[in-house]
Design an enzyme around this catalytic site. Sequence first.
Site, PDB file in Angstrom:
ATOM      1  N   THR A  13      -8.647  -5.651 -42.231  1.00 55.91           N
ATOM      2  CA  THR A  13      -9.524  -6.615 -41.549  1.00 55.91           C
ATOM      3  C   THR A  13     -10.124  -7.560 -42.588  1.00 55.91           C
ATOM      4  O   THR A  13     -10.558  -7.116 -43.654  1.00 55.91           O
ATOM      5  CB  THR A  13     -10.651  -5.857 -40.804  1.00 55.91           C
ATOM      6  OG1 THR A  13     -10.049  -4.926 -39.916  1.00 55.91           O
ATOM      7  CG2 THR A  13     -11.533  -6.819 -40.008  1.00 55.91           C
TER       8      THR A  13
ATOM      9  N   ARG B  30     -19.144   3.384 -40.027  1.00 58.47           N
ATOM     10  CA  ARG B  30     -19.009   3.945 -38.670  1.00 58.47           C
ATOM     11  C   ARG B  30     -20.235   3.656 -37.811  1.00 58.47           C
ATOM     12  O   ARG B  30     -20.128   3.522 -36.586  1.00 58.47           O
ATOM     13  CB  ARG B  30     -18.709   5.455 -38.779  1.00 58.47           C
ATOM     14  CG  ARG B  30     -17.282   5.684 -39.238  1.00 58.47           C
ATOM     15  CD  ARG B  30     -16.962   7.083 -39.697  1.00 58.47           C
ATOM     16  NE  ARG B  30     -15.589   7.119 -40.227  1.00 58.47           N
ATOM     17  CZ  ARG B  30     -15.083   8.087 -40.965  1.00 58.47           C
ATOM     18  NH1 ARG B  30     -15.813   9.131 -41.301  1.00 58.47           N
ATOM     19  NH2 ARG B  30     -13.826   8.024 -41.384  1.00 58.47           N
TER      20      ARG B  30
ATOM     21  N   GLU C 285     -11.800   2.567 -38.734  1.00 62.32           N
ATOM     22  CA  GLU C 285     -12.850   3.279 -39.490  1.00 62.32           C
ATOM     23  C   GLU C 285     -12.934   4.759 -39.089  1.00 62.32           C
ATOM     24  O   GLU C 285     -13.998   5.380 -39.143  1.00 62.32           O
ATOM     25  CB  GLU C 285     -14.192   2.544 -39.401  1.00 62.32           C
ATOM     26  CG  GLU C 285     -14.034   1.124 -39.957  1.00 62.32           C
ATOM     27  CD  GLU C 285     -15.286   0.456 -40.417  1.00 62.32           C
ATOM     28  OE1 GLU C 285     -16.239   1.155 -40.765  1.00 62.32           O
ATOM     29  OE2 GLU C 285     -15.287  -0.793 -40.452  1.00 62.32           O
TER      30      GLU C 285
ATOM     31  N   GLU D 110     -10.241  11.326 -33.042  1.00 63.97           N
ATOM     32  CA  GLU D 110      -9.807  12.673 -33.438  1.00 63.97           C
ATOM     33  C   GLU D 110     -10.385  13.023 -34.808  1.00 63.97           C
ATOM     34  O   GLU D 110     -10.857  14.146 -35.031  1.00 63.97           O
ATOM     35  CB  GLU D 110      -8.272  12.752 -33.466  1.00 63.97           C
ATOM     36  CG  GLU D 110      -7.611  12.655 -32.093  1.00 63.97           C
ATOM     37  CD  GLU D 110      -7.758  11.287 -31.416  1.00 63.97           C
ATOM     38  OE1 GLU D 110      -7.767  10.266 -32.135  1.00 63.97           O
ATOM     39  OE2 GLU D 110      -7.892  11.248 -30.187  1.00 63.97           O
TER      40      GLU D 110
END
Length: 386
Positions: free
Chosen positions: A157, A242, A362, A366
């Site tokens: 990104t 996050r 990020e 899972e």
Amino acid sequence: MDRLTEEQALALGMARSFAAERLKPVAAALDRDASWPRAQLAGLAELGFMGMTVPEADGGAGFDPLTYALVIEALATGCASTAVIVSVNNSLVCEPIAKFGTDVQKRAWLPLLATGQRLGCFGLTEPSSGSDAAHMDTCAKRDGAGWRISGSKNWITNGPHADVMVLLAATQKQLGPKGVSAFLVPMDAPGVSRDRHDEKLGIHAAHSCTISFDEVSLGSDALLGAEGQGFKIAMATLDSGRIGIAAQAIGIAQAAFDAAFAYSQQRKAFGSLIKDKQAVQFMFADMATELRAARLLVAQAASAKERGGRYTREAAQAKLFASEMATRVTHRALQVFGGYGYSTEYPAERHYRDARITEIYEGTSEIMRLVVAGQMLKDAASLSAT
Ligand code: CAA
């Protein structure tokens, strides 16, 4: 959000106004044309939002973690793509430089990144290692006093426009995570090449690309932090990132909610406005409740970060819940629009597409579950040892 300080309320107010006046009106066109939001980023730089995580002493705005999250959320209500560009520059680039950089590295990059004169990207993911981040092929070999880097990173990104990358490379591959080091790589260094930007399901205006390193020669001053500490630097950086992605997810979901709520006040079916149908009211009640829960998790993660120490679990829980919430909320919001939701005439389909990536980048949902479970087991083991 209750009880904001004057500074927090001021920053949030500026972000909300910017989102309403400068992002929302152009978000559909930016998405349709996959246009990089150059003018919008310049406006955000003027407000100090490109350097929210940079201390004031290093030329940034020095926002606390909650203010940062609130601003990212507000920007994402206007344009999800712009929000992630800002989030990557702040969380994944400025923050590790501010935290682990030498004085020389900080002076060289932070004032420019914080004022939008330069843009950063973060190079961890590779074509054959995404979730298993420690097992990378990109390597950095000692070359006299400096380093020589070869390999490639993908889904980067900001990559097509970035001036500098926080790059993770194996300096001793056989050591796994302990053999990874972090580097600051100027993107104009000879041997760096970028592919065309990726075509994706959503966040079309947030360009990403593959970046290759062909024997790129760097000085000894390119190492960020100590040799062998790169994996921990990357993980600590992602803890912060996050929280930003969780905030982005909430912004996208809020935008979808608002659009559907407004539509329900004007659309009639079976002789009355759909806002009066219990089936629709239940959807809004669920959406609003989930949005509030996600906000509380983000606020809690931000306050854990503010307190200092590890906040890995709080950040992972916030991202896990907020991103899956955004998928559910944008799905329901589209459903409220019925057939019109499926059309590009309304924003519901864009929010639905934009939300999906928050469950992947990020750290996938899972991986978030693995991180949360791992931290719980660690806490339980240390409790039973005492
Ligand atoms: N902070 C500090 N240190 C940390 C840490 C953290 N959050 N997490 C792990 N560590 C340390 C561990 O303590 C351990 O150190 P010791 O050996 O000294 O105890 C070391 O790092 C290795 O940890 P693990 O054994 O847990 O490592 P692992 O190989 O099992 O990987 C993982 C763990 C959680 C799966 C990790 O690989 C991971 O998070 N994967 C997902 C990667 C990811 O999020 N990628 C996103 C790419 S960036 C992106 O998307 C940006 C963009 O463009 C928008």
